[in-house]
Design an enzyme around this catalytic site. Structure first.
Site, PDB file in Angstrom:
ATOM      1  N   ASP A  49       0.800  -1.223   0.000  1.00  0.00           N
ATOM      2  CA  ASP A  49       0.000   0.000   0.000  1.00  0.00           C
ATOM      3  C   ASP A  49       0.833   1.272   0.000  1.00  0.00           C
ATOM      4  OD1 ASP A  49       0.888  -0.397   2.585  1.00  0.00           O
ATOM      5  OD2 ASP A  49      -1.096  -0.482   3.486  1.00  0.00           O
ATOM      6  N   ASP A 440       3.000   0.634  13.752  1.00  0.00           N
ATOM      7  CA  ASP A 440       2.191  -0.588  13.688  1.00  0.00           C
ATOM      8  C   ASP A 440       2.794  -1.785  14.414  1.00  0.00           C
ATOM      9  OD1 ASP A 440       0.249   0.717  12.242  1.00  0.00           O
ATOM     10  OD2 ASP A 440       0.990   0.039  10.302  1.00  0.00           O
TER      11      ASP A 440
END
Length: 738
Positions: A49, A440
């Site tokens: 992404d 993350d």
């Protein structure tokens, strides 16, 4: 020997060869698509992404990055919206690149005729959102299997586009318009339209060497979302009797004429609470709900379906994945059918459960399977399958064990993929080579840069995001990190180590309930810690976090740095307000002075780089009490005799990241490292003489788009660490000339 660039003589900027390697984490980001060539064994690609795309090297069993050449100015290309291959030409590769539909950066189709060794960049007027909602859908781009000149591209906001010349030029397809596409208002996360998410050709129907029957899927519900053309893309009509309560997420057309579609009530990876799997018989026009299990959103058991794949050698063998089934009946799963969806077997949540082997990336053990948005059976090997997750890929070579009631084993397939986002880098004066704060997945302590950290990412507590990490410059066994604790593993938002990062523990308290993220600074002796939690004022502790007190004299969100020699001194600044703050009482109080930058203060503008980067910050020089550097987005400064008066370093016009490393031989001053622009040249630079001269240390094949952090190694001259936005962390060492 270094080659001299054609720059101003006073800068004497040279290029020095560097050997670049990835700091091994492996994965660490959302791989949202896997693309197999339908006939060439071992030829496959994957897209991410925001971290570019990769090609599988079957000889070395590693993934090879394809977009490391992307420059900072073109970093929007690092988000890959879709990949398309020519079924009849194994060398042709097309990538649709654009990270955000709102970006002013380029959106382009990258065209390669040599499997990604080189590309022709074709800038296009339609917008892409490789890191927006629905990025796991697809594939949006496809090559006509009967005519390699023809390519279709479904977009989020701008309808359907077509190329008739192998991607060199594009025109809008008049039969499909953006007005047919509705925005998804179910989520506040990227609520703009997701648009056309797949293009599929029916290979059995062709006239004049091109396909006549084409399907497209639109990410919307409450209205038609599957359209069909029977005249090669001139006219489009909705497929009759189609389900419209949900929106499609993926689709695949089997050799026997069955179209299989997965559905959810959002595009993902935003939450789904409902979904289904449908079979459409393209010959009879009949629809059939073949969902392996049905969601029950009214009773809190809702989820969606994300991926679907077919065994090319056995067209009635299909597999689908659930999405957002967290904590419900064992979590997300893959279901397999060998009879076109009449019966199903679960792979991970049934009586016989699949097994995970995470030895290739140990941190995976701390993170469950999630964002399983693509699933592919190898078209040349029925036993081989791959699925995507939010941290990379898993694969199995014993897939048909499911059919015999035996467990499958899934190993991490991430070697070569590095997709983390570096939010801060620390190379301590002693001990570990690198300690990273990343988004993350928390962060890592690397004692060996060429192997993943065997203990995985930070624990006790485990963070989802680590936003700051700091050590005592004269006592680097004391390390403190701050961030945001993981939902799965609690324990707070701050942790410390007294043994150089081998063991961690949370503090007994926090400044206030909800303290999280922000920045952390540790005094030179490791005794005083100053934490500026996100959107708050700084707090200080002198007893390892047992108690905290407010730091007086500083504004909200002030980033503080410790003097690297004197434990009583700390510094901070309010750059655009022209204020410099100094503490001489171990951080308890700060005194404000005017900040005097040669040439005046920079303007407060929006376009000053990524706010998570190393620009517009103050830095304290290792081993030099009271010496400071300020790296603004548009200039580099150092303080002179008076602490608040800063001289400007010539030739530096733009900075994205800045840091110090070990001094060169015969020098007592730390080496400087900078990612930005010097004398009009973009790149990564080192200076061994306090900024008088600079050496460019990267080449055009090692640019990595957006760089957020850089620091040298205080233990090894010339070694530098570079933290990127989506391509992980690199370390570079000088190539020694003979």
């Amino acid at each position: 020997m270094a080659a001299l660039l054609n720059l101003s003589a006073s800068a004497q900027q040279t290029v020095q060869g560097y050997n670049w390697k990835s700091v091994q984490i492996r994965g660490g980001g959302f791989v949202d698509g896997i693309i197999y060539h339908p006939t060439k064994k071992g030829l496959l690609y994957c897209r991410t992404d925001m971290g570019g795309a990769y090609k599988w090297n079957n000889a070395t069993k590693t993934w090879e990055p394809l977009l490391d050449w992307v420059s900072y100015k073109d970093n929007n290309l690092m988000g890959v919206e879709s990949i398309a291959l020519d079924p009849n030409d194994t060398n042709r590769l097309y990538m649709a690149c654009g990270t955000y539909t709102s970006s002013h950066g380029p959106n382009a189709i990258l065209v390669s005729d040599n499997q990604g060794k080189t590309f022709k960049q074709v800038d296009v007027p339609f917008r892409m959102g490789g890191n927006e909602n629905g990025r796991g859908n697809g594939e949006r781009m496809a090559v006509d299997p009967n005519n390699g000149n023809i390519i279709y591209m479904g977009t989020r906001l701008d309808g359907l586009w077509k190329s008739d010349d192998r991607g060199s030029s594009w025109h809008n397809v008049s039969g499909i318009s953006s007005s047919m596409v509705s925005p998804d208002t179910s989520t506040k996360y990227w609520s703009r339209p997701n648009g056309i998410i797949f293009v599929l050709f029916d290979t059995e129907n062709k006239v004049n060497n091109k396909n006549t029957v084409i399907y497209i899927g639109i990410s919307q519900k409450g209205k038609a979302n599957l359209y069909k053309s029977t005249d090669g893309g001139t006219k489009w009509l909705p497929v009759p009797s189609q389900p419209t309560a949900l929106m499609p997420t993926h689709a695949v057309l089997s050799a026997d004429g069955m179209l299989y579609l997965t559905y959810g009530n959002s595009p993902g990876p935003s939450a789904m609470t409902d979904g289904a799997v449908y079979q459409f018989n393209t010959k009879s026009g009949q629809w059939k709900n073949i969902s392996p299990i049905k969601p029950d959103p009214e009773n809190g058991k809702g989820f969606g379906y994300a991926a679907v794949t077919i065994d090319a050698q056995h067209p009635q063998t299909i597999m689908v994945s659930t999405f957002h089934r967290y904590g419900k009946a064992g979590g997300d799963d893959i279901f397999r059918s060998t009879d076109a969806g009449n019966t199903w077997k679960p792979i991970f949540t049934g009586d016989v459960k699949g097994k995970y082997d995470d030895s290739a990336a140990p941190y995976v053990a701390h993170t469950g399977i999630h964002w399983l948005f693509d699933l592919e059976i190898d078209p040349t090997n029925t036993n081989h399958a791959i699925f995507t997750t939010g941290y990379g890929l898993h694969e199995t070579y014993d897939l048909t064990n499911v059919d015999m009631g035996k467990p499958t084993t899934w190993t991490v397939k991430n070697i070569g993929i590095e997709e983390t986002v570096a939010l801060e880098l620390l190379s301590p004066p002693q001990g570990a080579q690198l300690i990273s704060a990343i988004g993350d997945y928390g962060g890592f302590v690397h004692n060996n840069l060429d192997e993943p950290a065997p203990e995985g990412n930070f624990i006790n507590p485990h963070f989802s995001n680590t936003t700051g990490v700091s050590c005592g410059a004269q006592n680097s066994s004391i390390i403190v990190r701050v961030g945001e604790g993981s939902i799965q593993v609690g324990g707070g938002n701050i942790a410390y180590s007294l043994d150089g990062g081998k063991q961690w523990q949370p503090t007994q308290s926090a400044p206030f309930t909800g303290s999280r993220s922000g920045s952390i600074s540790v005094s030179a002796d490791g005794h005083s810690w100053i934490w500026t939690p996100q959107n708050n004022i700084p707090y200080i502790t002198g007893d390892k976090g047992n108690t905290w007190q407010l730091v007086s004299g500083l504004p909200v969100n002030t980033r503080i740095v410790a003097d690297q020699v004197n434990p009583a001194k700390f510094y901070a600044m309010a750059l655009f307000d022209g204020e410099l703050f100094t503490s001489i009482d171990s951080g308890k109080t700060f005194q404000q002075q005017n900040l005097n930058l040669a040439g005046g203060l920079p303007e407060r503008t929006r376009n000053r780089g990524d706010v998570r980067g190393g620009q517009d910050r103050i830095y304290a020089v290792p081993g030099k009490e009271g010496q400071l550097w300020i790296a603004t987005f548009d200039g580099l400064y150092r303080n002179a005799a008076k602490i608040n008066k800063f001289q400007k370093i010539a030739h530096v016009s733009e900075i994205h990241a800045f840091g110090f490393g070990k001094a060169a031989p015969q020098s007592e001053y730390p080496a400087l490292y900078l990612a930005g622009t010097i004398d009009g040249t973009d790149g990564i630079f080192r200076s061994d003489d306090e900024g008088k001269n600079w050496v460019k240390i990267n080449d055009d094949q090692h640019s990595w788009g957006l760089i957020l952090q850089i620091t040298g190694d205080p233990k090894k001259y010339g070694r530098v660490y570079v933290g990127t936005h989506g391509r992980g962390i690199f370390y570079g060492d000088m190539i020694q000339s003979n």
